[in-house]
Design a protein around this motif. Sequence first.
Motif, mmCIF file in Angstrom:
data_model
loop_
_atom_site.group_PDB
_atom_site.id
_atom_site.type_symbol
_atom_site.label_atom_id
_atom_site.label_comp_id
_atom_site.label_asym_id
_atom_site.label_seq_id
_atom_site.Cartn_x
_atom_site.Cartn_y
_atom_site.Cartn_z
ATOM 1 N N LEU A 1 -13.719 28.351 -8.711
ATOM 2 C CA LEU A 1 -13.886 28.873 -7.351
ATOM 3 C C LEU A 1 -15.361 29.080 -7.028
ATOM 4 C CD1 LEU A 1 -10.917 31.414 -7.138
ATOM 5 C CD2 LEU A 1 -11.256 29.418 -5.664
ATOM 6 N N ARG A 2 -16.143 29.531 -8.023
ATOM 7 C CA ARG A 2 -17.585 29.681 -7.814
ATOM 8 C C ARG A 2 -18.245 28.330 -7.571
ATOM 9 N NH1 ARG A 2 -17.111 33.851 -11.778
ATOM 10 N NH2 ARG A 2 -17.597 32.374 -13.449
ATOM 11 N N ALA A 3 -17.783 27.314 -8.298
ATOM 12 C CA ALA A 3 -18.328 25.969 -8.110
ATOM 13 C C ALA A 3 -18.014 25.456 -6.703
ATOM 14 C CB ALA A 3 -17.747 25.016 -9.165
ATOM 15 N N LEU A 4 -16.798 25.678 -6.254
ATOM 16 C CA LEU A 4 -16.405 25.242 -4.907
ATOM 17 C C LEU A 4 -17.178 26.016 -3.835
ATOM 18 C CD1 LEU A 4 -12.551 24.946 -5.483
ATOM 19 C CD2 LEU A 4 -14.151 23.064 -5.146
ATOM 20 N N ALA A 5 -17.475 27.281 -4.114
ATOM 21 C CA ALA A 5 -18.268 28.078 -3.179
ATOM 22 C C ALA A 5 -19.670 27.503 -3.048
ATOM 23 C CB ALA A 5 -18.334 29.532 -3.652
ATOM 24 N N SER A 6 -20.252 27.070 -4.176
ATOM 25 C CA SER A 6 -21.592 26.474 -4.142
ATOM 26 C C SER A 6 -21.606 25.197 -3.311
ATOM 27 C CB SER A 6 -22.071 26.167 -5.570
ATOM 28 O OG SER A 6 -22.157 27.336 -6.333
ATOM 29 N N LEU A 7 -20.514 24.433 -3.387
ATOM 30 C CA LEU A 7 -20.411 23.185 -2.623
ATOM 31 C C LEU A 7 -19.910 23.423 -1.193
ATOM 32 C CD1 LEU A 7 -18.746 20.951 -5.364
ATOM 33 C CD2 LEU A 7 -21.099 20.787 -4.558
ATOM 34 N N GLU A 8 -19.541 24.687 -0.903
ATOM 35 C CA GLU A 8 -18.953 25.045 0.395
ATOM 36 C C GLU A 8 -17.731 24.177 0.681
ATOM 37 O OE1 GLU A 8 -21.841 25.281 3.527
ATOM 38 O OE2 GLU A 8 -23.281 26.363 2.280
ATOM 39 N N LYS B 1 -16.595 31.840 6.526
ATOM 40 C CA LYS B 1 -15.328 32.470 6.912
ATOM 41 C C LYS B 1 -15.326 33.935 6.445
ATOM 42 C CE LYS B 1 -13.471 28.681 8.582
ATOM 43 N NZ LYS B 1 -13.071 28.553 9.990
ATOM 44 N N THR B 2 -16.204 34.732 7.057
ATOM 45 C CA THR B 2 -16.367 36.124 6.631
ATOM 46 C C THR B 2 -15.085 36.926 6.820
ATOM 47 O OG1 THR B 2 -18.610 35.888 7.493
ATOM 48 C CG2 THR B 2 -17.963 38.066 6.751
ATOM 49 N N GLU B 3 -14.356 36.670 7.906
ATOM 50 C CA GLU B 3 -13.121 37.411 8.165
ATOM 51 C C GLU B 3 -12.086 37.149 7.078
ATOM 52 O OE1 GLU B 3 -11.743 36.543 12.068
ATOM 53 O OE2 GLU B 3 -13.434 37.518 13.079
ATOM 54 N N ASP B 4 -11.996 35.898 6.610
ATOM 55 C CA ASP B 4 -11.060 35.577 5.530
ATOM 56 C C ASP B 4 -11.489 36.256 4.233
ATOM 57 O OD1 ASP B 4 -9.508 34.011 7.186
ATOM 58 O OD2 ASP B 4 -10.628 32.185 6.765
ATOM 59 N N GLY B 5 -12.817 36.293 4.010
ATOM 60 C CA GLY B 5 -13.327 36.997 2.838
ATOM 61 C C GLY B 5 -12.960 38.469 2.879
ATOM 62 N N ARG B 6 -13.069 39.075 4.066
ATOM 63 C CA ARG B 6 -12.723 40.493 4.213
ATOM 64 C C ARG B 6 -11.227 40.711 4.001
ATOM 65 N NH1 ARG B 6 -15.032 45.409 6.031
ATOM 66 N NH2 ARG B 6 -13.469 46.933 5.341
ATOM 67 N N LEU B 7 -10.414 39.754 4.427
ATOM 68 C CA LEU B 7 -8.969 39.856 4.221
ATOM 69 C C LEU B 7 -8.641 39.896 2.733
ATOM 70 C CD1 LEU B 7 -6.185 39.893 5.612
ATOM 71 C CD2 LEU B 7 -6.192 37.392 5.496
ATOM 72 N N ALA C 1 -10.700 22.570 -0.571
ATOM 73 C CA ALA C 1 -10.336 22.589 -1.994
ATOM 74 C C ALA C 1 -10.185 24.025 -2.488
ATOM 75 C CB ALA C 1 -11.397 21.856 -2.814
ATOM 76 N N GLY C 2 -11.066 24.908 -2.017
ATOM 77 C CA GLY C 2 -10.986 26.314 -2.408
ATOM 78 C C GLY C 2 -9.700 26.960 -1.935
ATOM 79 N N MET C 3 -9.265 26.602 -0.733
ATOM 80 C CA MET C 3 -8.013 27.158 -0.203
ATOM 81 C C MET C 3 -6.817 26.667 -1.013
ATOM 82 S SD MET C 3 -8.810 26.917 3.897
ATOM 83 C CE MET C 3 -7.245 27.614 4.436
ATOM 84 N N ASN C 4 -6.881 25.430 -1.495
ATOM 85 C CA ASN C 4 -5.812 24.910 -2.354
ATOM 86 C C ASN C 4 -5.708 25.719 -3.647
ATOM 87 O OD1 ASN C 4 -5.125 22.909 -0.540
ATOM 88 N ND2 ASN C 4 -6.459 21.368 -1.483
ATOM 89 N N ILE C 5 -6.884 26.010 -4.257
ATOM 90 C CA ILE C 5 -6.901 26.822 -5.478
ATOM 91 C C ILE C 5 -6.386 28.224 -5.172
ATOM 92 C CG2 ILE C 5 -8.382 27.854 -7.242
ATOM 93 C CD1 ILE C 5 -8.096 24.916 -7.676
ATOM 94 N N HIS C 6 -6.775 28.760 -4.003
ATOM 95 C CA HIS C 6 -6.305 30.088 -3.597
ATOM 96 C C HIS C 6 -4.774 30.116 -3.540
ATOM 97 C CE1 HIS C 6 -6.702 33.634 -0.515
ATOM 98 N NE2 HIS C 6 -6.025 33.960 -1.590
#
Length: 728
Positions: free
Chosen positions: A323-330, A366-372, A334-339
């Motif tokens: 997930l950290r790797a996907l965050a670096s690549l923005e 997607k700050t709102e999703d992060g807050r969720l 793919a991150g949502m699939n892992i989620h």
Amino acid sequence: MRSAFKTLSLINPKKSFQAYTETCVSLLKDFSDHGLITQGSVLHGHLVKVGVSSERYIAIKLLIMYLNSRKSAEVDELLREFNGFDLTVCNCVISSNVKWGNLDEARRLFDEMPERNEVSWTALISGFMKYGRVEESMWYFERNPFPNVVSWTAGISGFVQNGFNFEALKLFLRLLESGIMPNAVTFASVVRACAGLGDFGLGMSVLGLIVKAGFEHKLSVSNSLITLQLRLGEIDLARKIFDRMEKRDVVSWTAILDMYVEMGDLREARRIFDEMPERNEVSWSAMIARYSQSGYTEEALKLFHQMVQDGFNPNVSCFASILRALASLEALRAGMNIHGHVVKIGIEEYVFISTSLIDLYCKCGKTEDGRLVFDLVPEKNVASWNSMVGGYSLNGHLEEAEELFEQIPKKDNVSWNTILSGYLENGQCDKVFEVFHEMLLSGETPNNSTFSIVISACASIASVEKGKNLHGKIIKCGIQYDVFLGTALTDMYAKSGDIGSSKQVFNQIPEKSEISWTVMIQGLAENGFAEESLILFEEMERTSSVTPNELMLLAVLFACSHCGLVDKGLLYFRSMERVYGIKPKGRHYTCVVDMLSRSGRLAEAEEFIKTMPFQAETNAWAALLSGCNTYKNEEIAERTAKMVWELAEKNSAGYVLLSNIYASAGRWIDVSNIRKLMREKGLKKSGGCSWVEVRNQVQSFYSEDGNHSQSAEIYGILELLRSEMLEL
């Protein structure tokens, strides 16, 4: 299954009853170990039909199989078939309840037993240790009437598992005093205790006992010795133990792999990983995590896909890394699939997972999703809070970041650094100093990262006095320069014009990064030491393994421009892609135009702009126009000014430069026309600005500025000075 029944069919139970029962027992054990309950049930039916299912050894193996599969109905049925009390059967049931975590039920069964043996006592000792109930475990240990090496080892290893390494060693000494000989598992646990305490001397003493007892070649002992040497930093000894092992398992390979991973030697770590005859989730996760942390995100993703394809289930650590790797690549999709997958398997609330998800959504905007995600975490730790504060700061939501920062139950150093970094990145340097002061008042001790952020804020406003005060605090606190702090100080002094202090700090940085070299090279160039800047660049190429980056080569071109080394600058420019593998960008081309224009090669500069592979920046034309002003070339100036007007309709720079050229040539009518055109377009020349730092406050002044709170007094003093100068 067919093969199993074929084997049984070849044996006549009437003639070779022992061989038949041994084969049945072996098959049941295999089915039980591999969770093949369907096959085991079929075999059970066959045994009932043949009439041997009630044989004690077979019945016990059937019971163990159903216990392992948690088939309560079948277990109850089998228990009813045993006549009276059976010690082995009771021990099996107790062990299964311990395995399931039903410790109170296991204790009830133990208390009701009319007879117990060493297996009964050891099951409770190890069971309570396994679930962290250390005092209860030791209560049974001290009352155990069958103290053998297995029960002693259960107590010692249990202490180690629960982090009580000193107590484990004390119990080991009691074992030696009792005269009971330790086994390989005992020694492996004791070595782990020494590693946990970081006691090299004690570890070597235990090694002497291991050699004396002849256990040094035992696999579990060797693995523990490798771990001990690694914990104590004895890398060469760890590798020697590994190389001398006659037999290795996945634990051995993973331990030595982890060694190279921690050292940051990715090439050797990957070589070890590729050589491993067997891998587990830990070894996969170690490699994926290190690739992700080192910035090789695409390699981490490739390895993750291979891991899944090979049938391994990623653990929590592995999901967090990917997930950290996907965050670096923005990589949001793919991150949502892992989620979705981590939600499906029920690990989304693990703090490592939730923190990585917050980071992913915030880095993708997607700050709102992060807050969720943050709000759904039931038990937040400080890392969760810090991640959300950082996410708000990253996306410019400083009010929300500040509000959340104030709500953190227990702030740590990272919390303060996160909010400080947010203010710095958003250009609010005054808030950086304000919050830093609050941090000091709170009693939190700043670390290298804290000072790096605040020093960078000083550099942004060229506040050398604040920077010097902070530098004094760093020295007073005894903080050693690391690459980040040293680079920040170097940059601060260079931007403040104190190039001597900048060089002094730069020379004290232990391991200089490409950013450190870039800051010093750029600082020298911008402060008028262009030739020294080029000498430093050549020294870097000759003495370090650092590869030049875009910004560093821009500083080199700037230096060449300002010391008149045009041909050398052109050579560096042409070498960018061919030698350094860096494709020149617009600002590199602009710097070359400036370099040619400063040296009077105006026609060459104009032609260079026309041959650019993309549209030239406004600054490139402005640089040429400035050169035309210097060398009084009205023809090229007029053509250039038209281009500036087209590219920057609302920018007064081109008009001002052309006006200056006409003025220097005495063409006052043209000057008047240019100024008239500027008025019609509503353009004004931006006023010059100067500033001075007084009592740690930066005071800014513009031409004919009356906004300052003490402007009346300032202009009064200026008028007084003017009148006194006139009298002289």
